[in-house]
Design an enzyme around this catalytic site. Structure first.
Site, PDB file in Angstrom:
ATOM      1  N   LYS A   1       0.839  -1.209   0.000  1.00  0.00           N
ATOM      2  CA  LYS A   1       0.000   0.000   0.000  1.00  0.00           C
ATOM      3  C   LYS A   1       0.872   1.257   0.000  1.00  0.00           C
ATOM      4  O   LYS A   1       0.625   2.181  -0.781  1.00  0.00           O
ATOM      5  CB  LYS A   1      -0.928  -0.045   1.228  1.00  0.00           C
ATOM      6  CG  LYS A   1      -1.788   1.187   1.412  1.00  0.00           C
ATOM      7  CD  LYS A   1      -2.978   0.897   2.291  1.00  0.00           C
ATOM      8  CE  LYS A   1      -2.696   0.847   3.771  1.00  0.00           C
ATOM      9  NZ  LYS A   1      -2.372   2.155   4.397  1.00  0.00           N
TER      10      LYS A   1
ATOM     11  N   ASP B   1       2.113  -1.303  12.084  1.00  0.00           N
ATOM     12  CA  ASP B   1       0.807  -1.738  11.580  1.00  0.00           C
ATOM     13  C   ASP B   1       0.549  -3.221  11.847  1.00  0.00           C
ATOM     14  O   ASP B   1      -0.568  -3.709  11.630  1.00  0.00           O
ATOM     15  CB  ASP B   1       0.693  -1.444  10.075  1.00  0.00           C
ATOM     16  CG  ASP B   1       0.756   0.053   9.788  1.00  0.00           C
ATOM     17  OD1 ASP B   1       0.456   0.846  10.707  1.00  0.00           O
ATOM     18  OD2 ASP B   1       1.113   0.422   8.654  1.00  0.00           O
TER      19      ASP B   1
ATOM     20  N   GLY C   1      -4.739   7.981   5.679  1.00  0.00           N
ATOM     21  CA  GLY C   1      -3.851   8.952   6.325  1.00  0.00           C
ATOM     22  C   GLY C   1      -2.646   9.263   5.446  1.00  0.00           C
ATOM     23  O   GLY C   1      -2.172  10.404   5.402  1.00  0.00           O
TER      24      GLY C   1
ATOM     25  N   ARG D   1       2.832   5.933  -3.291  1.00  0.00           N
ATOM     26  CA  ARG D   1       3.956   6.777  -3.717  1.00  0.00           C
ATOM     27  C   ARG D   1       4.193   6.673  -5.222  1.00  0.00           C
ATOM     28  O   ARG D   1       4.596   7.644  -5.860  1.00  0.00           O
ATOM     29  CB  ARG D   1       5.207   6.399  -2.908  1.00  0.00           C
ATOM     30  CG  ARG D   1       5.109   6.906  -1.437  1.00  0.00           C
ATOM     31  CD  ARG D   1       6.046   6.170  -0.518  1.00  0.00           C
ATOM     32  NE  ARG D   1       6.125   6.741   0.821  1.00  0.00           N
ATOM     33  CZ  ARG D   1       5.259   6.501   1.821  1.00  0.00           C
ATOM     34  NH1 ARG D   1       4.209   5.692   1.626  1.00  0.00           N
ATOM     35  NH2 ARG D   1       5.434   7.060   3.014  1.00  0.00           N
TER      36      ARG D   1
END
Ligand code: SPQ
Length: 428
Positions: free
Chosen positions: A21, A315, A93, A26
């Site tokens: 992700k 995470d 986010g 990016r």
């Protein structure tokens, strides 16, 4: 709502882990800022990354996508134009914070909004240093919460010592720094994930890295004609690595998993807890290393997880907490206050949901303490709209004695849209 009736089945087989992700975001962002064509292979078609695509399309970038292949036709920073519409980052986010850095240097006005969870996530950590660089940012509670309004313009470089190890803070400042006068340096207390630094280099940006310090000169442009191969997301693989380790008689192979050392804390913890891992097809010559990882069911022991490893597995803490319920002894997770500002307060949501299944787990101010080994019962779990809490619940159901129900299971689409398909294929 989803009924999880998987209990007492072993996992066996191999799956292709979907694209990372952080890297997928990016690739679209940097491809949009670059001049030329960027092609992306194994892009993650999760909702968060689709929000990033939608924001850049609104800024005038031509982006083509078919499943996991994306082509971005960038025209440099000058090709990004004011949007007549609000930019909606959804649940992401990463999109919100990195875009704040990019938009701060662009000569037009933008408004960022997101979902209910984004509205509670602190943006001051980015607004503060960007304002110090000259950015004009407004938002709820003095720019701490969305909606965020940015009037982009001239920026000056900054020497910023970040109080938190956060790749989103570091990246936002570096992306503003690229458009600023002079040099920009970000210093972190511990090293956070470095995908921004690796990918900027691949786009031809000169960037100096010295431990936890990163420096670049403003005024550099990104050159494209780049083909980016996104490795599998280790944060998604983590759920099946733990499932393979805790469900008796399992053997699972996860293909093309990213092995960037700023993300591999989970593998170190699995090993220290006694899990058996083997690596094959290791590829180390690209900007992001990856390999196939095989895990077999193992007897596990408790560990302490703290300090510099925390940003390298932040995470994965929900799934590590579940694993700790199946390990002999007391596992302590500390220095993880950052969990409080994720999609949910992940100290509270992990502890609440695992307690519902009978886990012996206590919240602390900066983490949690888990006593193992405990049999888990079934129950009704809620993701509270947090993908990682939803996946933790689904993996917990594999070892629960009774039926488990997961409310708000659709949150998982944020990072792993084919999670249940993969789970069912491993269960045969
Ligand atoms: O993008 P978002 O919503 O912040 O996603 C999360 C996640 O669990 O997927 C965090 F909730 O990952 C962040 C991660 O925690 C993604 C990220 C990145 O791509 O730069 C960096 C980490 O956040 P931070 O605040 O430590 O920089």
């Amino acid at each position: 709502m989803r009924k999880l009736s998987y209990k007492k089945s072993r996992l066996n087989g191999a799956i292709n882990i979907p694209g990372d992700k952080s890297i997928s975001h990016r690739a679209v962002m940097f491809g949009s800022m670059a001049r030329g064509k960027t092609t992306v292979e194994n892009f993650l078609p999760g909702e968060d990354c689709l929000s990033t695509i939608s924001c850049f399309e609104k800024l005038g970038v031509q982006i083509e996508r078919s499943e996991t292949a994306v082509t971005v036709y960038g025209k440099g920073f000058e090709g990004l134009k004011e949007s007549s519409d609000i930019l909606n980052v959804g649940n992401s986010g990463t999109t919100a914070r990195l875009m704040m850095g990019i938009l701060s240097g662009l000569p037009f006005h933008s408004v960022l909004i997101g979902d209910e969870s984004i509205a509670k996530r602190p943006m001051k950590r980015v607004t503060g240093p960007l304002r110090d660089m000259g950015a004009r940012i407004q938002g709820n509670q003095d720019g701490n919460f969305t909606p965020i309004s940015i009037q982009g313009g001239d920026l000056s470089g900054i020497n910023y010592a970040s109080p938190v190890a956060s790749a989103q803070v570091k990246s936002a400042i570096l992306l503003a720094g690229l458009q600023a006068k002079g040099s920009t340096t970000v210093q972190e207390p511990f090293k956070s994930r470095d995908h921004t630094e690796r990918m900027l280099r691949a786009f031809g940006v000169d960037i100096e890295i010295d431990g936890c310090n990163v420096k670049l000169e403003g005024g550099q442009s990104l050159t494209a004609d780049l083909h980016i191969v996104v490795p599998g997301d280790i944060s998604s693989a983590a759920f099946f690595l733990v499932a393979g380790a805790i469900v008796p008689d399992s053997k699972v192979t996860l293909k093309r998993v990213g092995l960037n050392p700023t993300r591999t804390g989970i593998l170190e913890v699995l090993k220290e807890m006694g899990a058996s891992l083997t690596y094959t097809n290791v590829v180390e010559d690209g900007p992001e290393p990856y390999a196939d990882i095989t895990v077999v069911a193992s007897s596990l022991k408790a560990v302490e997880v703290s300090g510099e490893i925390i940003p390298r597995l932040i995470d994965e803490i929900p799934i590590i907490a579940l694993m700790a319920t199946q390990a002999e002894g007391t596992t302590v997770i500390k220095d993880a206050q950052e969990l409080k500002v994720k999609e949910t307060n992940r100290i509270d949501t992990v502890v609440n949901e695992l307690k519902k299944l009978g886990a012996k787990i206590t919240a602390t101010d900066d983490g949690m303490i888990i006593e193992g080994k405990t049999k888990l019962t079934g129950g009704q779990l809620d993701s509270y709209g947090d993908h990682r809490i939803g996946m933790m619940g689904a993996i917990a159901s594999l070892i629960a004695e009774d039926e488990t129900i997961l409310v708000n299971d659709e949150a998982i689409n944020v990072s792993y849209p084919n999670f249940f398909e993969h789970l069912e294929s491993l269960l045969g």
